[in-house]
Design a protein around this motif. Structure first.
Motif, PDB file in Angstrom:
ATOM      1  N   LYS A 765       5.176 -11.290  30.121  1.00 19.27           N
ATOM      2  CA  LYS A 765       5.256 -12.133  28.808  1.00 19.27           C
ATOM      3  C   LYS A 765       6.235 -12.650  28.626  1.00 19.27           C
ATOM      4  O   LYS A 765       6.093 -13.839  28.160  1.00 19.27           O
ATOM      5  N   LYS A 767       8.195 -14.266  30.420  1.00 19.23           N
ATOM      6  CA  LYS A 767       8.309 -15.779  31.029  1.00 19.23           C
ATOM      7  C   LYS A 767       7.526 -16.615  30.254  1.00 19.23           C
ATOM      8  O   LYS A 767       7.822 -17.856  29.945  1.00 19.23           O
ATOM      9  N   SER A 768       6.166 -16.117  29.993  1.00 16.14           N
ATOM     10  CA  SER A 768       5.187 -17.101  29.415  1.00 16.14           C
ATOM     11  C   SER A 768       5.376 -17.162  27.979  1.00 16.14           C
ATOM     12  O   SER A 768       5.355 -18.526  27.625  1.00 16.14           O
ATOM     13  N   SER A 769       6.087 -16.360  27.403  1.00 19.67           N
ATOM     14  CA  SER A 769       6.404 -16.512  25.984  1.00 19.67           C
ATOM     15  C   SER A 769       7.658 -17.544  25.781  1.00 19.67           C
ATOM     16  O   SER A 769       7.996 -18.165  24.867  1.00 19.67           O
ATOM     17  N   LYS A 771       8.086 -20.008  27.119  1.00 25.78           N
ATOM     18  CA  LYS A 771       7.700 -21.258  27.416  1.00 25.78           C
ATOM     19  C   LYS A 771       7.518 -22.030  26.072  1.00 25.78           C
ATOM     20  O   LYS A 771       7.224 -23.362  25.875  1.00 25.78           O
ATOM     21  N   SER A 773       6.133 -20.998  22.943  1.00 29.40           N
ATOM     22  CA  SER A 773       5.048 -20.412  22.018  1.00 29.40           C
ATOM     23  C   SER A 773       5.892 -19.721  21.126  1.00 29.40           C
ATOM     24  O   SER A 773       6.731 -19.001  21.195  1.00 29.40           O
ATOM     25  N   THR A 775       4.836 -16.712  19.327  1.00 26.53           N
ATOM     26  CA  THR A 775       4.198 -15.549  18.914  1.00 26.53           C
ATOM     27  C   THR A 775       5.129 -14.746  18.323  1.00 26.53           C
ATOM     28  O   THR A 775       6.198 -14.929  18.518  1.00 26.53           O
ATOM     29  N   THR A 776       4.362 -13.815  17.602  1.00 23.68           N
ATOM     30  CA  THR A 776       5.087 -12.971  16.577  1.00 23.68           C
ATOM     31  C   THR A 776       5.896 -11.942  17.189  1.00 23.68           C
ATOM     32  O   THR A 776       6.904 -11.497  16.798  1.00 23.68           O
ATOM     33  N   SER A 777       5.511 -11.549  18.207  1.00 21.28           N
ATOM     34  CA  SER A 777       6.267 -10.485  19.013  1.00 21.28           C
ATOM     35  C   SER A 777       7.458 -11.062  19.486  1.00 21.28           C
ATOM     36  O   SER A 777       8.551 -10.465  19.461  1.00 21.28           O
ATOM     37  N   LYS A 779       9.085 -13.435  17.806  1.00 21.29           N
ATOM     38  CA  LYS A 779       9.857 -13.474  16.870  1.00 21.29           C
ATOM     39  C   LYS A 779      10.515 -12.257  16.471  1.00 21.29           C
ATOM     40  O   LYS A 779      11.579 -11.981  16.303  1.00 21.29           O
ATOM     41  N   ARG A 780       9.785 -10.927  16.570  1.00 21.84           N
ATOM     42  CA  ARG A 780       9.986  -9.714  16.290  1.00 21.84           C
ATOM     43  C   ARG A 780      11.001  -9.290  17.162  1.00 21.84           C
ATOM     44  O   ARG A 780      12.295  -8.776  16.794  1.00 21.84           O
TER      45      ARG A 780
END
Lengths: 790, 435
Positions: A765, A767-769, A771, A773, A775-777, A779-780
């Motif tokens: 995740k 890695k993909s995030s 990029k 995006s 996503t809230t996770s 941010k958290r």
């Protein structure tokens, strides 16, 4: 026994003296009771410390359910999931005593709560103990010594420490039972009465009911009997005093469920049986000796000895083989650690871990028995002048108890009565000598000059005169004894002195020959003053100890600082939280110290408690505390634990917290589960929690639970107990969540997180995030990095 | 003192009862369908219609609808969620990844369909549930041996999958004979993850790569480790379906015929309709949902439940297990339900016998060990909700008056003590009065 009619007005004096001693004893009782009330006055009427809470809970059960339910009580709220058979593993004496008191008061329509009765049981029994001391000492050295000893015992700090109001523990009644048993033994020894022998067995039974320390009695009395036999003091009285005690006492002791067959099977009791056999052989030999002529007796002795030796050797061999076949030689761990002071630290960390099982330091002797430590040697000397059966018993008592107190600080409690008795004897004898000197010299100048010429003031002269005096004492007359009794009280009451002098004039003439043995007047007066001063210091010290040192209930702590009194009531806060916010059947894990309190105050099931009967179970908890979070979670989860409670003193500087006890958890855990190794927690042999600490230490559960969010308090994470900044400040808990922390952070309660509802995939995740995006996770997690707590 | 209370803890069922649906009626009723655009509503209408005919209320919304929300005033508005919007980067309204996961964690069901162009959001949802899509966003599953034959000889990305999970519960009793058409991205599962099941696996010759470009490196996902459709049953029994292909559900695939490469049989209709219908039945708890109620235990010959047992007591234990059929609770029949009498380890492990009406029962003897025991039923079977019941019960030792009073072996001792008493009495008499 001294009350032999000596004719004339002395019978009036005896009556007067008896009434006076009665009132003095009454006052001593009041003193013993009231000096122990500091804890109630300064704090409140609560049960203290750890074990008393268990006793309190048991007493509550007893008063609610009755004695049969208590006997058969299987407690499923401790030692989860093993449970504990309380009825069969507890010494019921204290509980039954308090339960009876409560029942009696209630049937008299005095509605006291069980807690109140429990709180005041110990002070009541310390008054009893003082009276028992009076009786015992009176048997040994007369009334005067008895009164002095009783007064000393009523306020000896060592005993106060175990019997302040609220300290509802076995020792509270056991010390009374101990002294009273000794009194009855000595009484039987002095009188040869079978009545007292039976009472002695009953008293011994009460002691067995009350405290595991009864083994001290069952070893000390045989030792004394053996001593008497060896020194040629065998008599029918000795037989009467001993044989019924062993037979009846053993039978009665085996009725107590917790002792049961141990009364005949463990090595602690072997000495008594051996001596039982010896005393019968000796009695038989004396009987034969009376029957036969001396010549025939010699032949018989030779015959019997040769046969007897063979039989004895065979028996001893069998016995040794039997005993040696068991791994601990038939001794329980606690007894072994008494005989071999290094035993516990080598083999049983759970015994060694308890602070009251450590050897005492020298200052603790001064703290606990104060001036008695200096008076005891004088008392021992006095006991040898002349040596009677009774006084030899007291000497044996002090010698053994000094040894035991040197092994375990807790057994200072057994030493205290012995020290009081001997100090009482010493004081009484000293006053006897000194007041007699004063008395002989005051009325006429002639006597004064005579004695002044006789001896100069030297300590040697004191002892010499004492020697001569006591040697002469038995043949003279019994009024001498009553004089002695009176004099000893002078450290308490001065006005009595004058009365006594009037009274004593009558017997003055019969003692004219003693004038030669008196000390100079000035020296006597100064010595009396000094002794009174010594007594006064003792009283001051005792009151101080009772008020300041030994009255803290340890569940409520106080501290004085520049801005006044601070009260730390964190323990009860935490237990109240548990009892109000958790389910009835939830299990709470903590180190075993807090087990009794948790069950009694929070009414929650605990895994281990202060009754350390199952080492493996304790080691399991110790291992969990020493393990990293995940392993600990698994251990606790397998025990159905819902909450974990740790005690942490780093914020307020409370030193006996779990971090300081932690090495014992490691040791006890490592003793059963070898993957826990003590060196992993030490950096170069040093126990530390700062940045130099090992990673094992910084990642173990105990560290994390203690220091979780600690850095928030002052921004640095400075631990006041260890006096250093903690090593790992920012971390989060994955398997535990903090649910409650008390006001001063002394108790912290964590809840085990339930297993994750979903199992996440591998962390591709990130890695993909990464990029880009939003996503809230992500941010958290980003927020977490800045402030790990929210 | 009411200290011997005991409590039933339905460890796994509790969240179900609490939040998602009533225990009496576990089937979902209201379902939110999130779409990339409303064209999907018509292009997948057959699938939606099957749901509607089974009684579900579908609420179609665009995935970026700014008023999107799952709950209002702490109450969930929907029982299930279907995300048919593989390209969405960010949901509208208050919906986000965390909200979707909270929805699942509170016991609700979820269907997620990805596609070759699946967004990171969809991938994240899948990853959180334990399903890892191929990292390469352009990769799709290619199979050169078990592709579906079509008019245009394409790049073999249209796969005819027939490697189904062997479970009547998940896929229904009727065996799906026709292959299922699949076109989309493949994913893998962590073998250690026991909550995720492969429902449709790729054939051993499949691999995941970009069909447009040449393979420069070996594909990261190959063979039957590739899962095409997976289901997750979370610990709270929420069910999640993750498909690598949205078109799996489409009318086109549901209606089209299929001929697997290398096979001469040409089926008139693909297996997709049966597959998605049966799978959605499982996902929405119309099948495989168990409940255990009425845990009872008592001594043999009695009917009241005691607060405590004694060692060596004989006891009876019974529990009723029912399965939800979609409209009513039916008795569940199996011969492998076991009860443990457990204290740190099972002391007794017995298979329960059943009367066919849902009641399971057995009798056994309490072991000769005292302590705090638990009756534990851990029933975990493929496709069924996991039953995990435990009921705490203490076991006490004998009371002091429950032991045998006179034992034969002790007669010598009785004789010894009485003869000693008699002897002593005679001796006393003789000694005192025989002078």
């Amino acid at each position: 026994m001294e009350v032999s009619e000596n004719g004339k007005g002395s019978s009036l004096r005896f009556a007067f003296g008896n009434v006076l001693s009665f009132f003095i004893l009454l006052l001593i009782g009041v003193l013993a009771f009231s000096i122990r009330l500091f804890s109630v006055i300064k704090y409140e009427s609560v049960i203290h410390e750890f074990d008393p809470y268990f006793n309190y809970r048991v007493t509550q059960f007893l008063t609610k359910k009755g004695i049969y339910e208590f006997w058969n009580w299987f407690d499923d709220r401790t030692w989860y999931p093993l449970g504990r058979v309380i009825g069969g593993t507890v010494y019921p004496g204290l509980t039954l005593t308090a339960g009876s008191i409560w029942w009696l008061l209630n049937s008299l329509n005095i509605p006291l709560t069980v807690e109140t009765v429990c709180v005041f049981t110990a002070p009541i029994f310390s008054a009893n103990a003082a009276w028992a001391t009076y009786l015992l000492t009176k048997e040994v050295k007369g009334t005067g010594a008895g009164l002095a000893a009783a007064a000393l015992l009523s306020m000896v700090p060592s005993y106060i420490s175990r019997s302040v109001a609220g300290s509802y523990d076995n020792e509270a009644v056991a010390i009374f039972a101990l002294i009273f048993t000794f009194y009855l033994y000595v009484k039987t020894l002095n009188t040869g009465s079978l009545f007292y022998a039976t009472l002695n067995a009953l008293s011994y039974f009460y002691m067995v009911c009350s405290w595991g320390g009864y083994t001290f009695i069952i070893n000390l009395i045989p030792m004394h009997v053996l001593l008497c036999i060896v020194t040629g003091r065998y008599s029918a009285r000795l037989y009467i005093a001993y044989a019924p005690l062993i037979v009846l006492g053993t039978l009665l002791a085996s009725l107590v469920p917790v002792v049961g067959f141990n009364a005949v099977m463990t090595s602690e009791h072997f000495a008594s049986f051996l001596v039982f056999i010896i005393i019968h052989v000796v009695a038989f030999v004396y009987y034969i000796k009376g029957l036969l002529s001396p010549k025939m007796f010699k032949v018989a002795v030779a015959l019997v000895l040769s046969v007897g030796m063979v039989v004895c050797c065979a028996m001893v061999a069998v016995l040794v083989a039997l005993v040696a076949s068991s791994p601990t030689m038939g001794w329980s761990g606690r007894s072994l650690s008494l005989l071999d002071p290094t035993y516990a630290s080598k083999y049983i960390p759970i015994i060694a871990s308890v602070s009251e099982h450590q050897p005492p330091t020298w200052p603790s002797y001064f703290m606990d028995i104060n001036v008695l430590a200096f008076l005891v040697p004088a008392g021992i000397i006095a006991c040898f002048l002349p040596l009677s059966d009774a006084s030899s018993f007291v000497v044996l008592y002090i010698v053994t108890s000094v040894y035991f107190s040197g092994v375990m600080v807790r057994l200072m409690l057994v030493l205290a009565p012995a020290a009081c008795i001997l100090s009482g004897i010493a004081l009484s004898e000293a006053f006897d000598v000194l007041t007699r000197s004063v008395k002989f010299q005051l009325p006429g100048v002639s006597g004064n000059s005579q004695s002044g010429a006789g001896d100069t003031t030297s300590t040697i002269a004191v002892t010499q005169s004492e020697v001569v005096k006591t040697e002469k004492q038995p043949p003279t007359d019994k009024t001498e004894d009553t004089v002695k009794e009176r004099t000893s009280r002078k450290n308490k009451k001065k006005e009595k002195e004058k009365e006594k002098e009037h009274v004593e004039k009558a017997s003055l003439k019969s003692q004219m020959q003693k004038r030669l043995l008196v000390l100079p007047l000035e020296a006597s007066i100064i010595s009396i003053l000094l002794l009174v001063l010594l007594g006064a210091f003792y009283v001051v010290h005792c009151v101080w100890a009772a008020a300041e040192a030994y009255s803290a209930p340890s569940i409520v702590l106080t501290s004085y600082s520049h801005d006044g009194l601070h009260v730390f009531d964190d323990f009860r806060e935490a237990y109240a939280w548990l009892s109000h916010n958790t389910e009835v059947d939830d299990k709470v894990a903590s180190w075993w110290d807090y087990g009794y309190q948790t069950t009694a105050m929070a009414n929650r099931t605990v895994i281990v408690d202060n009754n350390t009967w199952n080492n493996t179970h304790i080691a399991t908890v110790g291992t969990a505390m020493s393990s990293p979070e995940k392993a600990a979670w698994e251990i606790f989860n397998s025990l159905d634990v819902k909450y974990v409670l740790v005690v942490f003193g780093g914020l307020v500087g409370y030193p006996s917290d779990d971090i300081n006890k932690f090495l014992w958890m490691v040791r006890i855990g490592g003793g059963v589960f070898p993957h826990i190794k003590e060196p992993d927690y030490l950096r170069d042999g040093q126990y530390r929690i700062d940045s130099q600490a090992t990673s094992t230490m910084l990642n173990c559960l105990m560290y994390k639970l203690s220091y979780y969010r600690f850095v928030e308090t002052d921004g640095k994470g400075f631990d006041k107990v260890r006096g250093t900044e903690i090593g790992k400040k920012y971390f989060k808990l994955n398997y535990f969540e903090e649910v409650f922390t008390t006001h001063h952070w002394m108790v912290r309660i964590y809840k085990l997180k339930p297993p994750k509802n979903r199992i996440k995939g591998k962390a591709k995740k990130s890695k993909s995030s990464s990029k880009g995006s939003m996503t809230t996770s992500l941010k958290r997690s980003a927020r977490r990095k800045r402030n790990p707590w929210h | 003192m009411a200290k011997f209370l005991f409590f039933i803890t339905f460890v796994s069922l509790l969240p179900l009862f609490g939040s998602s649906f009533s225990s009496e009626n576990p089937t979902d009723r209201r379902i939110l369908v999130l779409l990339d655009d409303f064209a999907i509503k018509s292009s997948h209408s057959i699938f939606f219609k099957t749901l509607q005919t089974r009684g579900f209320e579908l609420d179609f919304k665009l995935a970026d609808d700014p008023k999107l929300t799952l709950q209002r005033y702490g109450q969930y508005l929907y029982d299930g969620l279907i995300i048919f919007s593989p390209t969405i980067e960010r949901f509208g309204g208050s919906l986000d990844l965390a909200a979707v996961l909270d929805f699942v964690d509170s016991g609700h069901d979820l269907i997620v369909a990805a596609d070759a162009s699946a967004s990171d959001l969809i991938r994240d949802i899948a990853t959180e549930c334990g399903v890892e899509f191929d990292e390469d966003p352009t990769a799709v599953v290619i199979d050169h041996t078990s592709y579906a034959v079509s008019e245009t000889e394409g790049d073999h990305t249209l796969i005819a999958g027939d490697d189904f999970i062997q479970s009547d519960v998940i896929l229904g009793r009727k065996i799906i004979e026709t292959p299922v058409l699949f076109q989309g991205v493949g994913h893998t599962l962590n073998p250690a993850n026991n909550l995720v099941l492969k429902v449709l696996s790729a054939s051993p010759s499949a691999y995941s790569a970009n069909p447009k470009s040449k393979l420069s490196t070996p594909p990261s996902l190959t063979g039957s480790t590739i899962s095409l459709v997976s289901v997750v049953q979370a610990r709270n029994n929420a069910r999640v379906l993750i498909s690598g292909s949205l078109s799996l559900f489409s009318n086109r695939f549901l209606r089209s015929g299929v001929q697997k490469a290398g096979s001469s049989i040409k089926f008139e209709k693909s297996g997709n309709e049966l597959f998605v219908t049966e799978l959605s039945k499982w996902i929405f708890h119309e099948r495989g949902h168990l409940k255990a109620v009425n845990v009872r235990h008592h001594k043999v010959g009695e009917s009241d439940e005691p607060a405590i047992y004694r060692i060596n007591d004989d006891l009876e234990y019974s529990v009723e297990v029912y399965e939800w059929s979609g409209s009513s609770w039916e008795p569940y029949t199996a011969d492998d339900v076991q009860v443990q009498f457990y204290m740190m380890s099972p002391y007794v492990l017995k298979t329960l016998s059943t009367d066919g009406k849902g009641r399971y029962f057995t009798t056994f003897k309490v072991p000769d060990v005292y302590g705090v025991f638990q009756f534990k039923v851990e029933y975990q079977r493929l496709g069924y909700t996991s039953l995990s019941l435990s009921k705490q019960i203490p076991v006490r030792p004998f009371k002091h008056n429950e032991y045998e009073r006179f034992i034969t072996t002790a007669f010598p001792y009785y004789g010894a003590s009485f003869s000693t008493m008699a002897g002593f009495f005679i001796f006393t008499m003789v000694y005192l009065y025989n002078k």
